[in-house]
Design a protein around this motif. Structure first.
Motif, PDB file in Angstrom:
ATOM      1  N   SER A 197       0.858  -1.178   0.000  1.00 49.08           N
ATOM      2  CA  SER A 197       0.000   0.000   0.000  1.00 49.08           C
ATOM      3  C   SER A 197       0.897   1.231   0.000  1.00 49.08           C
ATOM      4  N   GLY A 198       0.444   2.260  -0.670  1.00 48.08           N
ATOM      5  CA  GLY A 198       1.266   3.456  -0.781  1.00 48.08           C
ATOM      6  C   GLY A 198       2.185   3.434  -1.981  1.00 48.08           C
ATOM      7  N   LEU A 199       2.079   2.420  -2.821  1.00 50.14           N
ATOM      8  CA  LEU A 199       2.888   2.333  -4.034  1.00 50.14           C
ATOM      9  C   LEU A 199       2.545   3.513  -4.935  1.00 50.14           C
ATOM     10  N   THR A 200       3.548   4.217  -5.406  1.00 50.80           N
ATOM     11  CA  THR A 200       3.364   5.385  -6.253  1.00 50.80           C
ATOM     12  C   THR A 200       3.971   5.122  -7.622  1.00 50.80           C
ATOM     13  N   THR A 201       3.214   5.363  -8.675  1.00 43.67           N
ATOM     14  CA  THR A 201       3.731   5.200 -10.030  1.00 43.67           C
ATOM     15  C   THR A 201       4.499   6.459 -10.415  1.00 43.67           C
ATOM     16  N   VAL A 202       5.695   6.265 -10.975  1.00 44.94           N
ATOM     17  CA  VAL A 202       6.532   7.390 -11.394  1.00 44.94           C
ATOM     18  C   VAL A 202       6.850   7.272 -12.878  1.00 44.94           C
ATOM     19  N   SER A 203       7.105   8.412 -13.487  1.00 44.72           N
ATOM     20  CA  SER A 203       7.487   8.489 -14.902  1.00 44.72           C
ATOM     21  C   SER A 203       8.703   9.396 -15.019  1.00 44.72           C
ATOM     22  N   PRO A 204       9.525   9.163 -16.035  1.00 47.81           N
ATOM     23  CA  PRO A 204      10.709  10.016 -16.187  1.00 47.81           C
ATOM     24  C   PRO A 204      10.339  11.408 -16.681  1.00 47.81           C
ATOM     25  N   LEU A 205      11.147  12.373 -16.287  1.00 48.73           N
ATOM     26  CA  LEU A 205      11.025  13.731 -16.810  1.00 48.73           C
ATOM     27  C   LEU A 205      11.628  13.752 -18.214  1.00 48.73           C
ATOM     28  N   GLN A 206      11.572  14.885 -18.866  1.00 52.74           N
ATOM     29  CA  GLN A 206      12.126  14.998 -20.221  1.00 52.74           C
ATOM     30  C   GLN A 206      13.617  14.695 -20.276  1.00 52.74           C
ATOM     31  N   ASP A 207      14.320  14.928 -19.167  1.00 55.42           N
ATOM     32  CA  ASP A 207      15.761  14.651 -19.155  1.00 55.42           C
ATOM     33  C   ASP A 207      16.084  13.182 -18.864  1.00 55.42           C
ATOM     34  N   GLY A 208      15.052  12.326 -18.775  1.00 48.85           N
ATOM     35  CA  GLY A 208      15.275  10.903 -18.564  1.00 48.85           C
ATOM     36  C   GLY A 208      15.566  10.524 -17.128  1.00 48.85           C
ATOM     37  N   THR A 209      15.150  11.362 -16.176  1.00 49.50           N
ATOM     38  CA  THR A 209      15.379  11.074 -14.762  1.00 49.50           C
ATOM     39  C   THR A 209      14.062  11.056 -14.008  1.00 49.50           C
ATOM     40  N   VAL A 210      14.112  10.391 -12.868  1.00 47.17           N
ATOM     41  CA  VAL A 210      13.024  10.434 -11.888  1.00 47.17           C
ATOM     42  C   VAL A 210      13.622  11.127 -10.677  1.00 47.17           C
ATOM     43  N   ARG A 211      12.930  12.137 -10.168  1.00 49.11           N
ATOM     44  CA  ARG A 211      13.488  12.950  -9.078  1.00 49.11           C
ATOM     45  C   ARG A 211      12.536  12.987  -7.888  1.00 49.11           C
ATOM     46  N   PHE A 212      13.135  12.974  -6.710  1.00 48.21           N
ATOM     47  CA  PHE A 212      12.378  13.038  -5.464  1.00 48.21           C
ATOM     48  C   PHE A 212      13.013  14.095  -4.566  1.00 48.21           C
ATOM     49  N   ALA A 213      12.205  14.769  -3.790  1.00 52.06           N
ATOM     50  CA  ALA A 213      12.738  15.686  -2.776  1.00 52.06           C
ATOM     51  C   ALA A 213      13.350  14.837  -1.666  1.00 52.06           C
ATOM     52  N   ALA A 214      14.576  15.132  -1.288  1.00 49.74           N
ATOM     53  CA  ALA A 214      15.247  14.363  -0.233  1.00 49.74           C
ATOM     54  C   ALA A 214      14.447  14.408   1.067  1.00 49.74           C
ATOM     55  N   SER A 215      13.757  15.510   1.308  1.00 46.81           N
ATOM     56  CA  SER A 215      12.969  15.659   2.540  1.00 46.81           C
ATOM     57  C   SER A 215      11.841  14.628   2.631  1.00 46.81           C
ATOM     58  N   GLU A 216      11.447  14.065   1.500  1.00 47.38           N
ATOM     59  CA  GLU A 216      10.382  13.064   1.464  1.00 47.38           C
ATOM     60  C   GLU A 216      10.754  11.809   2.260  1.00 47.38           C
ATOM     61  N   PHE A 217      12.058  11.596   2.495  1.00 48.73           N
ATOM     62  CA  PHE A 217      12.529  10.373   3.137  1.00 48.73           C
ATOM     63  C   PHE A 217      13.098  10.618   4.532  1.00 48.73           C
ATOM     64  N   ALA A 218      12.907  11.820   5.059  1.00 50.42           N
ATOM     65  CA  ALA A 218      13.492  12.203   6.344  1.00 50.42           C
ATOM     66  C   ALA A 218      13.028  11.313   7.502  1.00 50.42           C
ATOM     67  N   ASP A 219      11.836  10.733   7.403  1.00 45.55           N
ATOM     68  CA  ASP A 219      11.304   9.934   8.507  1.00 45.55           C
ATOM     69  C   ASP A 219      11.874   8.511   8.560  1.00 45.55           C
ATOM     70  N   GLY A 220      12.697   8.127   7.580  1.00 43.77           N
ATOM     71  CA  GLY A 220      13.300   6.794   7.587  1.00 43.77           C
ATOM     72  C   GLY A 220      12.383   5.686   7.109  1.00 43.77           C
ATOM     73  N   LYS A 221      11.194   6.034   6.647  1.00 43.65           N
ATOM     74  CA  LYS A 221      10.263   5.018   6.145  1.00 43.65           C
ATOM     75  C   LYS A 221      10.494   4.794   4.656  1.00 43.65           C
ATOM     76  N   ALA A 222      10.562   3.535   4.277  1.00 41.76           N
ATOM     77  CA  ALA A 222      10.745   3.189   2.867  1.00 41.76           C
ATOM     78  C   ALA A 222       9.513   3.614   2.073  1.00 41.76           C
ATOM     79  N   ARG A 223       9.751   4.169   0.910  1.00 42.76           N
ATOM     80  CA  ARG A 223       8.677   4.522  -0.028  1.00 42.76           C
ATOM     81  C   ARG A 223       8.837   3.607  -1.234  1.00 42.76           C
ATOM     82  N   PHE A 224       7.720   3.027  -1.659  1.00 42.62           N
ATOM     83  CA  PHE A 224       7.740   2.076  -2.771  1.00 42.62           C
ATOM     84  C   PHE A 224       7.174   2.731  -4.020  1.00 42.62           C
ATOM     85  N   PHE A 225       7.839   2.479  -5.141  1.00 44.75           N
ATOM     86  CA  PHE A 225       7.478   3.110  -6.405  1.00 44.75           C
ATOM     87  C   PHE A 225       7.365   2.068  -7.511  1.00 44.75           C
TER      88      PHE A 225
END
Length: 175
Positions: free
Chosen positions: A50-78
């Motif tokens: 649960s909480g799985l998030t679908t991601v797509s690449p930007l025009q530059d061919g990268t997937v980017r996340f804000a580092a602050s999104e992971f500050a709590d130490g909880k794994a995020r699944f994509f």
């Protein structure tokens, strides 16, 4: 009409009306069983937590996340949808402060397509229950360790290339 014929007619009418109730009752029972099964399966680990998030690449061919999104130490699944199919991965900040990434799979259990779950400071294989400390994710590879996924921290962003994500397709394209 004789009394016997009347009773026969009444009997056939009762039988027809009771048959009309059977179909709706069966449909309701099937629906209730389906909902109950769905609710009960919510507690089991799957390859798509649960909480799985679908991601797509930007025009530059990268997937980017804000580092602050992971500050709590909880794994995020994509989930990344490649041309060959879905590729799952997770990103987690370990207790040493490093943000790490790995495919939601390993070299040993990948055919089971069950992935990992997080329990405290450990990632646990949902297939064999082996445990791996988060500070070793993306450092140790092989065996049942989460398969490393290259990532870079650029300023306050975690950057993963689509090419690196797609390199893990072998873990998810099971024949």
């Amino acid at each position: 009409m004789s009394e016997r014929e009347q009773k026969r007619a009444e009997f056939h009418n009762e039988k027809k009306s009771s048959n009309k109730l059977i179909i709706p009752v069966v449909v309701v029972l099937i629906a209730v069983a389906g909902v109950a099964g769905w609710l009960l399966s919510g507690g089991t680990a799957t390859s798509a937590p649960s909480g799985l998030t679908t991601v797509s690449p930007l025009q530059d061919g990268t997937v980017r996340f804000a580092a602050s999104e992971f500050a709590d130490g909880k794994a995020r699944f994509f989930r990344y949808e490649s041309q060959r199919g879905a590729i799952d991965f997770f990103v987690v900040r370990s207790n040493d402060g490093v943000i790490r990434a790995a495919f939601d799979s390993c070299d040993v259990c990948y055919k089971a397509l069950k992935g990992y779950r997080q329990e405290g400071e450990e990632m646990v294989c949902n297939n064999c229950n082996m445990r791996f400390r988060t500070e070793l994710v993306n450092e140790v590879k092989g065996g049942c360790n989460p398969a490393p996924l290259q990532r870079h921290q650029v300023g306050q962003e975690i950057v993963i290339t689509a090419r690196d994500i797609e390199s893990g397709s072998r873990y998810f394209m099971i024949n």
